[in-house]
Scaffold this motif. Structure first.
Motif, PDB file in Angstrom:
ATOM      1  N   GLY A 169       6.789 -17.736 -11.354  1.00 43.92           N
ATOM      2  CA  GLY A 169       5.539 -16.717 -11.474  1.00 43.92           C
ATOM      3  C   GLY A 169       5.393 -16.107 -12.915  1.00 43.92           C
ATOM      4  O   GLY A 169       4.946 -17.173 -13.621  1.00 43.92           O
ATOM      5  N   ARG A 177      13.023 -14.571  -8.315  1.00 40.73           N
ATOM      6  CA  ARG A 177      11.999 -15.181  -7.667  1.00 40.73           C
ATOM      7  C   ARG A 177      12.159 -14.979  -5.994  1.00 40.73           C
ATOM      8  O   ARG A 177      13.299 -15.529  -5.698  1.00 40.73           O
ATOM      9  N   GLU A 181       8.260 -18.022  -3.157  1.00 42.52           N
ATOM     10  CA  GLU A 181       7.345 -18.304  -4.313  1.00 42.52           C
ATOM     11  C   GLU A 181       7.768 -19.992  -4.931  1.00 42.52           C
ATOM     12  O   GLU A 181       8.860 -19.978  -5.118  1.00 42.52           O
ATOM     13  N   LEU A 275       2.495 -13.033   0.394  1.00 46.84           N
ATOM     14  CA  LEU A 275       3.223 -13.186  -0.817  1.00 46.84           C
ATOM     15  C   LEU A 275       2.814 -12.434  -2.105  1.00 46.84           C
ATOM     16  O   LEU A 275       4.030 -11.864  -2.594  1.00 46.84           O
ATOM     17  N   THR A 279       5.740  -9.795  -3.934  1.00 48.57           N
ATOM     18  CA  THR A 279       6.002 -10.002  -5.393  1.00 48.57           C
ATOM     19  C   THR A 279       5.175  -9.254  -6.600  1.00 48.57           C
ATOM     20  O   THR A 279       5.686  -9.309  -7.521  1.00 48.57           O
ATOM     21  N   TYR A 283      -1.111 -14.669  -6.678  1.00 51.47           N
ATOM     22  CA  TYR A 283      -1.227 -16.118  -6.370  1.00 51.47           C
ATOM     23  C   TYR A 283      -2.555 -16.529  -5.555  1.00 51.47           C
ATOM     24  O   TYR A 283      -3.101 -15.292  -4.765  1.00 51.47           O
TER      25      TYR A 283
END
Length: 413
Positions: A169, A177, A181, A275, A279, A283
């Motif tokens: 990332g 992570r 990820e 996701l 996080t 993405y």
């Protein structure tokens, strides 16, 4: 008993191993050689590779063991040259206390032969690094020895080199992570000629023309295709459950490190949304332009037909070597940026709606404003070499799912 010893002798001749122990790093390395040229040079290459590694002063040769060879003979995947599964190599390596396995291959190109190799990390079952194919004359043992030295240099003397910079990332710490990820590689932006270019020869489809100049900004892209383990960590569904959504069809490779498939474009958007919420990052799917730029090697491109080389068997799982199934990600050679499987294994969804090329120079294009189908790229284990080219395009309904269709992610810089 006589039959057993005959099989053991055949296994010894077909699959020569040399064992090495790293005196300083305390690592043991097995060298596994196969000969697809039909010249019977596997033994020579094994010895040359062993000598080349020993000359570094860091390794000590071990004797071949009949126990390892007997165990090897039981493994069906090792009974043919070529497409051996790195996860199975790792399993055998663990049994015998080997930390690394150097899988070397001799191939034939015209009147010349070539040597290539990959270094498998036994603990992770992943590719550590790989060498480019190095040519040598068919009857010249000195050239063969020199080629082996060059392969060893690229594998062992520069093992930490990668053309791209891997990141987790936006953080350099893999410990932070999320399990869903992907590991990312930085791609420096630049300008390239997108579409049908000279190295594609006569294989281009009509939708790859006209070629045109495209400029993309910096971005990060997944080093590997999104795996089944990552999908389940975010979505909670297994590959079997995804298969059931396709009408209970067959499975084509199951395991944590296998690419995810049987996922449609709409579900991928749900994966990304979840996701990002988990996080705090952004993405997304790559645009078609970003995908092709990364597949070509970005600003380090060497102009290959496939992502990572002109020898497709080195860089892609496709119909001629896949055995009719997907394979764990990262088990073929990477491209110039250290990215794996952008040719073959599974098709990869892109962000764009599918449309014709305009031929005009553009910056960060995002495809057609609307259409019926989305773009997918890269070819798969099921397809022939032509479909795995870096410029080849495919278009699929966003609700469609199949056994050879997955994805990788991008993270904007």
């Amino acid at each position: 008993m006589k039959k057993y010893w005959i099989l053991l002798f055949v296994a010894f001749m077909l699959f020569p191993f040399s064992f090495l122990c790293a005196q300083q790093a305390n690592e043991k390395v097995a060298i596994y050689t196969t000969d697809e040229s039909g010249m019977g040079y596997a033994g020579f290459v094994g010895d040359f590779l062993t000598n080349a590694i020993v000359k570094q002063g860091r390794y000590e040769a071990y004797e071949r063991t009949s126990a390892f060879l007997a165990e090897l003979n039981k493994e069906q995947a090792f009974q043919r040259t070529g497409a051996v599964d790195d996860s199975q190599i790792s399993s055998l390596g663990k049994m015998f206390g080997v930390q690394l396995v150097c899988v070397a291959k001799i191939g034939k190109l015209g009147s010349d032969l070539y040597i290539s190799a990959r270094l498998v990390n036994v603990e992770t079952s992943r590719l550590n690094t790989s060498s480019r194919p190095v040519r040598f004359g068919a009857d010249d043992l000195e050239e063969m020895e020199s080629a082996c030295l060059e392969v060893v240099k690229s594998l062992f003397m520069d093992r930490d080199y990668q053309a791209g910079t891997p990141v987790s990332g936006n953080s350099s710490s893999s410990s932070r992570r999320h399990p869903g990820e992907p590991e990312m590689v930085f791609v420096q932006g630049g300008t390239f000629l997108m579409g049908c270019t000279a190295e594609q020869g006569g294989d281009c489809g009509s939708d790859e023309s006209p070629n045109h100049l495209i400029t993309v900004s910096d971005f990060y892209i997944g080093k590997y295709e999104v795996t089944q383990e990552q999908w389940e960590a975010v979505m909670g569904t297994s590959i079997s459950q995804q298969r059931d959504k396709a009408g209970g069809r067959s499975l084509y490779g199951v395991g944590a490190n296998y690419p995810m498939y049987y996922v449609n474009w709409d579900e991928v958007q749900e994966f990304i949304s979840r996701l990002n919420a988990l996080t705090g990052k952004q993405y997304r799917l790559p645009t078609e332009a970003e995908w092709e730029y990364a597949a070509r090697g970005g600003n380090q491109s060497r102009g290959y037909k496939y992502s990572g080389g002109n020898f497709i068997e080195q860089v892609a799982w496709f119909t001629d070597n896949s055995g009719g199934t997907t394979h764990p990600v990262g088990t073929k050679s990477p491209n110039e940026l250290g990215i794996y499987d952008m040719s073959g294994n599974v098709w990869e969804w892109c962000y764009d709606w599918y449309g014709s090329y305009s031929g005009t120079q553009q910056t960060n294009p995002m495809g057609s404003s609307s259409a019926s189908n989305r773009v997918s790229r890269g070819g798969s284990w099921y397809d022939n070499a032509s479909y795995c080219r870096v410029s080849n395009r495919n278009n699929i309904a966003p609700t469609y799912r199949d056994n050879d269709l997955g994805f990788r992610l991008v993270l904007s810089h």
